[in-house]
Design an enzyme around this catalytic site. Structure first.
Site, PDB file in Angstrom:
ATOM      1  CG  ASN A  25     -11.792   1.010   0.774  1.00  0.00           C
ATOM      2  OD1 ASN A  25     -10.909   0.125   0.473  1.00  0.00           O
ATOM      3  ND2 ASN A  25     -12.269   1.919  -0.085  1.00  0.00           N
ATOM      4  NE  ARG A  84      -1.423  -2.470   8.582  1.00  0.00           N
ATOM      5  CZ  ARG A  84      -1.300  -1.334   8.638  1.00  0.00           C
ATOM      6  NH1 ARG A  84      -1.604  -0.461   7.990  1.00  0.00           N
ATOM      7  NH2 ARG A  84      -0.422  -0.885   9.632  1.00  0.00           N
ATOM      8  CG  HIS A 114       5.946   1.788  -0.046  1.00  0.00           C
ATOM      9  ND1 HIS A 114       5.602   2.970  -0.506  1.00  0.00           N
ATOM     10  CD2 HIS A 114       4.960   0.972   0.050  1.00  0.00           C
ATOM     11  CE1 HIS A 114       4.098   2.746  -0.857  1.00  0.00           C
ATOM     12  NE2 HIS A 114       3.778   1.548  -0.467  1.00  0.00           N
ATOM     13  NE  ARG A 159      -6.865   5.516  -3.405  1.00  0.00           N
ATOM     14  CZ  ARG A 159      -5.744   5.023  -3.063  1.00  0.00           C
ATOM     15  NH1 ARG A 159      -4.742   5.460  -4.127  1.00  0.00           N
ATOM     16  NH2 ARG A 159      -5.506   4.331  -2.318  1.00  0.00           N
ATOM     17  CG  HIS A 170      -1.266   3.557  -6.266  1.00  0.00           C
ATOM     18  ND1 HIS A 170       0.021   2.722  -6.680  1.00  0.00           N
ATOM     19  CD2 HIS A 170      -1.498   3.020  -5.223  1.00  0.00           C
ATOM     20  CE1 HIS A 170       0.592   2.235  -5.591  1.00  0.00           C
ATOM     21  NE2 HIS A 170      -0.476   2.356  -4.464  1.00  0.00           N
TER      22      HIS A 170
END
Length: 721
Positions: free
Chosen positions: A72, A433, A463, A592, A620
C-alpha cells in the site's frame, strides 16, 4: 415522500441551476471542516498495520498484513506523493483540501510516513517474527546456521542464484547504473587487492527468485533465510581477487503515475505501451536504506540519485517487506484464518433434481442480490456469463472490464460467445492503474476472437461494473442485467467484499442499453430511470437524496442516511452531510480508507458517526441508503465519494428495488455500526481508535465471520405440495 420519478433518476426535471445553492461553499459551515486526504490515507494504512500488531490474529495472517502495508505504502508514494511532487515542480500545485501549501503537506507526509515505516519495521522484528518462531516458522540469520546448513545453502546459491546475478561496478569507466523502481539492491564497497583502491558496486537482488529461501533439513521447524542475506554472504564469489569491505541494502521508489494525452494519441494502446516503458524511468521519490549504512555510501546514493535528505528513510531490519507475501506458500493452515467456503446464492442453487441451475430462469423470477465472497462469484457472475455464451437464445452480451486476470473465465466466456456468432461488446479500461500491461494483453486477445473491444470516452476512465445480456424469448427480446460494486475478476472476488444485483427489469435493461451505446459512441445522456451515472449527474442525484433527508428531518419526519464507501473526500457531498446533521438527520458513514469528513465539529457533525472495518476481506462495496420517511431506498455501485469518481470517471449506481434486498443491506450496515462490532471509530483530530474488546475484555463481533455464518444459514424455501 420523495416523488417516484425523482427517486428513480435522482434528477427529476429540474435544471442544473437548482443545484447552485448545494454546490457553493456554505458560509454557515466552519472553514476547517475537512481532514487532510493524504494524512487520512496514512491513517488507513496504520489501521492495516494495527492488524499485523494484533496478537489474537493467526501469525501468517499478521505477516500478510505487514506485506499489505508495505505494498500500500509503495503505491501511495508512486502515485500520491509523486503526483504532489510533480505539481510542485511544474508550478501547478494548489492548496490542498484543508488549505495547506503542497510543500507543507509533503513535509507532513514525510514525518508521518517515517513514523509509520519505523513502526512497521518494529512490528516485524519485535512482534511478528518472534511469534512465527514460537510456532515453528523461523526467519533465521546466516550467523545462526550450522556448518552443514551453510554448506547446503551454498550449493543452492551456486546452482540457482549465482548464474542470474549481475554485479555492476561504478568507476570512471562505468557510470552509476540505473536503479529501477522498487528493486531491492546491495550497495557494496570493495578494495582492489593489488592497488589498494576502494571501489563501489551495485547488485540487484533478483526479483524472480523466492525472497525467502528454505534452509534444508529443518525437521518440524521450518526455517528460512532472506535471499539478500544469502547473497551478501557469498559476495566473495562475485568479486574474486577483491576484498569486500562493506555492503548495505537499499531500495528506491520512483514516480510511476501514468500520464496519457488521449486526444493526441490515435491509438490509445500504443500510447499506453510507450508510457509504461517510460514509467521505469520516473524520477526518484523515496530512498529506503538499512540503519547501518555508512555515510560515504549514503552520500554517494543521494548524489547519484539526486534525492533529498527528507526522501531518505533509514530503517531497522529488512527492507521491502512485501516479500512476506512469499510466506503464503507455507503449508500451515493452523497459522491462518479458518477457511470460509462461499456458498451458492439461494436463487442459483440447484433444485431437488440437482440439475444445472438455469441462471436466466432464476433472475426472471425476481431480482437476485449476491454478496461476495460469502456467496460464490463462480456460481453467480461467472455462471451468468458462461450460460449466456452457450445459450442459443442469447443474441448479444455487453460488458465493462476494469480489472480482471489474464486467465479469466470471464474473458473466455466472451471469446466463446463471439466465436459462437453472438454480438459481444467489451468496454475495456486499459488505464486501470498498475493493471495497464495485463489489460492490453487480454484486450488484444478479445479483439482477435472477434469481440468488439472499445476503450470508452476520451478523458474518462470507465469504472462502472456492468454486464447486459440480450436474450430472445418467444419472439421478444429480454434484458438480463448485472450491476456490481466490484471488478469482474474471479481471483480478487475471493478476497474483496462486494455486492452484485442481477435483474430482468426492463427499465434497468433499457438504461444499460443506452449507457453502453453512449460509451461505445461519443457522449453520456444525463437521465436514466434506475441508474445514477457519473460524471454528469451522480453527485447531483446523491445531493438530492441527501437534501431530501434533511428536508424530512426539518419537517419532523423520519430521516437517516447510511453510506458505505472506500473513500469519502468530495467536499460537496461532505457539506451536504454536515447540513443534514445540523438538521437532525442521523448520518452513518462506513469507510474503508480515506475520510475527509470530521466528527468533532460541535453544532455541525453532532449526528455523524464514522466507522471503519478491516479484516480478512477487503471491504469494497458501496452502499447508499436513505430512510425516505419510512420507505427506505438503497443504491449500490462502483462510485466512491472522490473527485475522480464523480467528475472524471464513468460510474453507475443502481437503485435496489426489492424491499427484502434493501432490508438486507440496511441490516448489514446496522451490524457494522453496532457498538458490539469490532471496528475503528473516527474521533477528534482525525484519530481512529480501534474497539476490538468489550469493557469486560471479551472479543467484539467480527462482522465478516458473522456475515459468513449468516449467509451459510440461508436456505432455499421448501416447495409447497
Amino acid at each position: 415522500m420523495i416523488d417516484p420519478a425523482l427517486a428513480d433518476s435522482g434528477l427529476g426535471d429540474a435544471e442544473d441551476d437548482d443545484f447552485d445553492a448545494l454546490e457553493e461553499p456554505d458560509s454557515l459551515l466552519p472553514d476547517h471542516r475537512y481532514l487532510d486526504r493524504e494524512l487520512s490515507w496514512l491513517a488507513f494504512n496504520q489501521r492495516v498495520l494495527e492488524l499485523a500488531e494484533d496478537p489474537t490474529l493467526p501469525e501468517l495472517e499478521r505477516a500478510n498484513f505487514l506485506a499489505i502495508f508495505a505494498s500500500n505504502l509503495d503505491e501511495f508514494f508512486m502515485v500520491r506523493v509523486a503526483g504532489l511532487k510533480r505539481r510542485i515542480l511544474t508550478g501547478l500545485a494548489v492548496p490542498t483540501n484543508v488549505g495547506r501549501a503542497p510543500t507543507d503537506v509533503l513535509a507532513d507526509i514525510s514525518a508521518e510516513a517515517h513514523k509509520l515505516q519505523l513502526r512497521h519495521a518494529d512490528a516485524w522484528t519485535q512482534l511478528v517474527r518472534p511469534a512465527l518462531a514460537e510456532n515453528g516458522v523461523e526467519i533465521t540469520d546466516w550467523s545462526d546456521l550450522t556448518d552443514g546448513e551453510r554448506s547446503a545453502l551454498t550449493e543452492y546459491f551456486q546452482a540457482q542464484v549465482f548464474p542470474v546475478l549481475m554485479p555492476l561496478a561504478v568507476d570512471p569507466a562505468h557510470p552509476f547504473p540505473y536503479i529501477s523502481g522498487l528493486s531491492l539492491n546491495l550497495a557494496i564497497r570493495i578494495r582492489n587487492a593489488r592497488t589498494g583502491r576502494q571501489e563501489f558496486a551495485r547488485l540487484k537482488v533478483p526479483p524472480m527468485l523466492p525472497r525467502f529461501v528454505m534452509v534444508p533439513g529443518g525437521g518440524e521447524i521450518v526455517r528460512f533465510i532472506r535471499l539478500e542475506e544469502l547473497i551478501a554472504n557469498h559476495l566473495g564469489d562475485l568479486f574474486p581477487g577483491m576484498e569486500v569491505l562493506d555492503h548495505h541494502a537499499f531500495r528506491l521508489t520512483r514516480n510511476e503515475d501514468v500520464e496519457i494525452e488521449e486526444d493526441e494519441s490515435e491509438n490509445l494502446i500504443q500510447a499506453l505501451e510507450a508510457e509504461l516503458l517510460k514509467r521505469r524511468f520516473g524520477p526518484p521519490i523515496r530512498l529506503e536504506i538499512t540503519d547501518d549504512m555508512d555515510d560515504v555510501t549514503l552520500e554517494l546514493l543521494i548524489t547519484e540519485l539526486d534525492i533529498t535528505d527528507q526522501e531518505v528513510y533509514r530503517l531497522p531490519g529488512p527492507l521491502d517487506l512485501r516479500g512476506l507475501f512469499d510466506l503464503s506458500r507455507i503449508d500451515r493452515p493452523d497459522l491462518r484464518y479458518p477457511p470460509h467456503l462461499p456458498t451458492t446464492a439461494v436463487a442459483f442453487q440447484p433444485g431437488d433434481s440437482n440439475e444445472r441451475p438455469d441462471v436466466f430462469k432464476a433472475i426472471g423470477k425476481g431480482d437476485v442480490l449476491v454478496h461476495h465472497p460469502y456467496e460464490s462469484f463462480a456460481t453467480s457472475v461467472q455462471a451468468f456469463l458462461e450460460q449466456a455464451a452457450r445459450d442459443p437464445h442469447v443474441l448479444a452480451i455487453k460488458q465493462t472490464l476494469y480489472r480482471t486476470s489474464g486467465d479469466s473465465p470471464i474473458v473466455q466466456a466472451l471469446i466463446d460467445a463471439a466465436e459462437a456468432g453472438k454480438q459481444v461488446l467489451a468496454l475495456v479500461e486499459v488505464k486501470a492503474r498498475f493493471d495497464e500491461a495485463n489489460n492490453i494483453v487480454w484486450a488484444r486477445k478479445l479483439e482477435k476472437a472477434g469481440v468488439h473491444v472499445v476503450y470508452g470516452l476520451v478523458g474518462l476512465k470507465t469504472h462502472c461494473k456492468l454486464a447486459l445480456v440480450i436474450r430472445e424469448e418467444d419472439g421478444v427480446l429480454r434484458h438480463y442485467s448485472h450491476v456490481g460494486t466490484g471488478n469482474y475478476n474471479p481471483k480478487t472476488s475471493r478476497i474483496y467484499e462486494d455486492f452484485g444485483l442481477f435483474t430482468a427489469d426492463a427499465q434497468v435493461g433499457k438504461d444499460l442499453t443506452r449507457l453502453f451505446n453512449e460509451l461505445s459512441g461519443y457522449a453520456i445522456e444525463k437521465k436514466f430511470k434506475r441508474l445514477l451515472v457519473a460524471p454528469l449527474h451522480l453527485r447531483k442525484g446523491l445531493l438530492r437524496l441527501i437534501n431530501a433527508e434533511r428536508q424530512n428531518a426539518e419537517d419532523g419526519k423520519s430521516a437517516r442516511i447510511r453510506i458505505k464507501v472506500n473513500s469519502m473526500v468530495d467536499e460537496q457531498i461532505i457539506d451536504a452531510l454536515y447540513r443534514a446533521s445540523q438538521a437532525g438527520v442521523k448520518v452513518e458513514v462506513w469507510v474503508r480508507g480515506i475520510c475527509s469528513l470530521r466528527t468533532d465539529l460541535p453544532g455541525v457533525s453532532d449526528n455523524i458517526t464514522v466507522r471503519s472495518i478491516l479484516g480478512r476481506y477487503l471491504e469494497h462495496s458501496r452502499i447508499f441508503a436513505f430512510d425516505n420517511d419510512g420507505d427506505p431506498q438503497a443504491y449500490i455501485g462502483s462510485a466512491d465519494m472522490m473527485h475522480r469518481n464523480l467528475d472524471r470517471r464513468v460510474e453507475a449506481l443502481v437503485r435496489v428495488s426489492e424491499q427484502r434486498h434493501v432490508k438486507e443491506l440496511i441490516a448489514l450496515f446496522d451490524k457494522a455500526m453496532d457498538e458490539g462490532t469490532n471496528s475503528w471509530h473516527l474521533g477528534g483530530g482525525g484519530v481512529w481508535t480501534r474497539f476490538a474488546e468489550s469493557a469486560q475484555g471479551k472479543p467484539l463481533i467480527d462482522l465478516q465471520d458473522e456475515t459468513m455464518a449468516q449467509v451459510q444459514r440461508k436456505r432455499r424455501p421448501r416447495a409447497t405440495r
